[in-house]
Enzyme design. Structure first.
Site: not given
Ligand code: FPP
Length: 284
Positions: A34, A82-83
Site C-alpha cells: 500500500d 480496486n478492479w
Molecule cells: C496500493 O497502493 C497498491 C495497488 C493497488 C497496486 C499494487 C501494485 C504494485 C505494487 C505493482 C505491480 C505489482 C505486481 C505484482 C507486478 P494505492 O494505489 O492504494 O496507494 P495509496 O493508498 O497511497 O493511494
C-alpha cells in the site's frame, strides 16, 4: 543467533539477518502493498508512477524472501474493489504492468527456484492477461523452492462465498446434501489458498491499520506488522525488519503465556506448503 548469511543478501540485509533466529522464520508471509498513490503524490507524479516504482519493491522483497528460505510469500497486488472502483485507465495500466512484470521476471523466478501461483477470481480478468498468467505459472511450475502467490481481483469475502459454494457443489456430486459435512478443515480445503499454510506474518505498508478484505480466514492467528514505509520504498531489508519484529512476539493461539507446545508455527496445524498441483483458483 545466526552464524552464516545466505548468498544474495546485501550488507544491510545481512546485518538484520544476523539478528534473526533462522529456525523460527515464518512459513508464510502475506503482504498488503500500500502507498503507491501517496508516494507518487508526494513527488507530484501521476498515481501510475507509484505503481511502476512498486515493481522494484516486489522484485527486492521476493528475492530476499527466497534467499533466506521463506517457503511461501503472498502479495496483495490487486483487490476486487480496486478492479471495480478505480478509473479504467489505472486498472488498465495495472494489467499492463502485471503482464510486463511476468514477462520480465520469469527468468529470475526460475533462477531463484520460485513457483508462481495466483488467487482471486481470475476468470474475470481480461483473457490476454489470463493467458500471460498461465504462461508464467507453467514456466515456473517445476520449481520446488518458495511459492509466490499473487492475489489478483481478490476479495476474502468472495473467497469464502466461493468456498461455501464449492463445499455444497462437492456434497451434491457425492451423494447429495445429506453428505454435507462442514468443519474448519473443510472450509480451508475449499479456499483458494488450500495449497498453502496459513500466514504466520502479515505485513502492511504505508501505516494503515486495516486488513482490507485480505485473507480474513487465513490470518486468524497471524502476527500483524505495520510499517510507515510506502510500498515503492519497501525493500528486502524492511521485510527482514518485519521478521525480526515477528520473532519478538509470543504466539499463543488462544493458549497461555509460556506454553511451549504452541510456541512456534511448526507445531500448529496447516503449516505445510503442498507440492505443485492444478489449483482451482476462483470459480471455474
Ligand atoms: C496500493 O497502493 C497498491 C495497488 C493497488 C497496486 C499494487 C501494485 C504494485 C505494487 C505493482 C505491480 C505489482 C505486481 C505484482 C507486478 P494505492 O494505489 O492504494 O496507494 P495509496 O493508498 O497511497 O493511494
Amino acid at each position: 543467533m545466526q552464524a552464516t548469511v545466505p548468498a544474495g543478501l546485501d550488507r544491510k540485509e545481512a546485518e538484520v539477518y544476523l539478528r534473526l533466529d533462522s529456525k523460527r522464520l515464518p512459513r508464510h508471509i502475506a503482504i498488503i502493498m500500500d502507498g503507491n498513490g501517496r508516494w507518487a503524490r508526494r513527488r507530484h507524479l501521476p498515481r501510475i508512477a507509484g505503481h511502476r516504482a512498486g515493481v522494484s519493491s516486489v522484485r527486492s522483497t521476493v528475492e530476499t524472501a527466497a534467499h533466506i528460505g521463506i517457503p511461501a510469500l503472498t502479495l496483495y497486488a490487486f483487490s476486487e474493489e480496486n478492479w471495480k472502483k478505480r478509473p479504467a485507465s489505472e486498472v488498465s495500466f495495472l494489467m499492463g504492468l502485471l503482464c510486463r512484470y511476468l514477462k520480465a521476471e520469469v527468468p529470475t523466478l526460475n533462477k531463484n527456484n520460485i513457483r508462481l501461483e495466483y488467487i482471486g477470481r481470475l476468470h474475470e480478468l481480461p483473457p490476454s492477461v489470463q493467458e500471460k498468467m498461465q504462461w508464467a505459472r507453467e514456466a515456473t511450475a517445476h520449481n520446488a523452492g518458495m511459492v509466490l502467490t499473487l492475489a489478483l481481483n481478490y476479495s476474502a469475502r468472495t473467497e469464502l462465498v466461493d468456498a461455501f459454494r464449492s463445499i455444497v457443489d462437492a456434497a451434491a456430486r457425492n451423494g447429495g446434501l445429506s453428505h454435507l459435512e462442514i468443519d474448519e478443515d473443510a472450509v480451508s480445503r475449499h479456499l483458494y489458498t488450500r495449497h498453502l499454510p496459513d500466514p504466520d506474518l502479515v505485513v502492511r505498508t504505508s501505516g494503515e491499520m486495516r486488513l482490507s478484505n485480505f485473507l480474513l480466514w487465513q490470518l486468524a492467528y497471524a502476527e500483524i506488522y505495520v510499517t510507515p514505509t510506502l510500498w515503492p520504498e519497501f525493500r528486502g531489508v524492511h521485510l527482514l525488519e518485519g521478521i525480526e519484529e515477528y520473532q519478538k512476539r509470543e504466539r499463543r493461539y488462544g493458549g497461555l503465556a509460556g506454553d511451549a507446545s504452541q510456541a512456534h508455527s511448526s507445531d500448529h496445524p496447516r503449516t505445510r506448503v503442498s507440492a505443485p498441483h492444478a489449483v482451482k483458483t476462483g470459480r471455474s
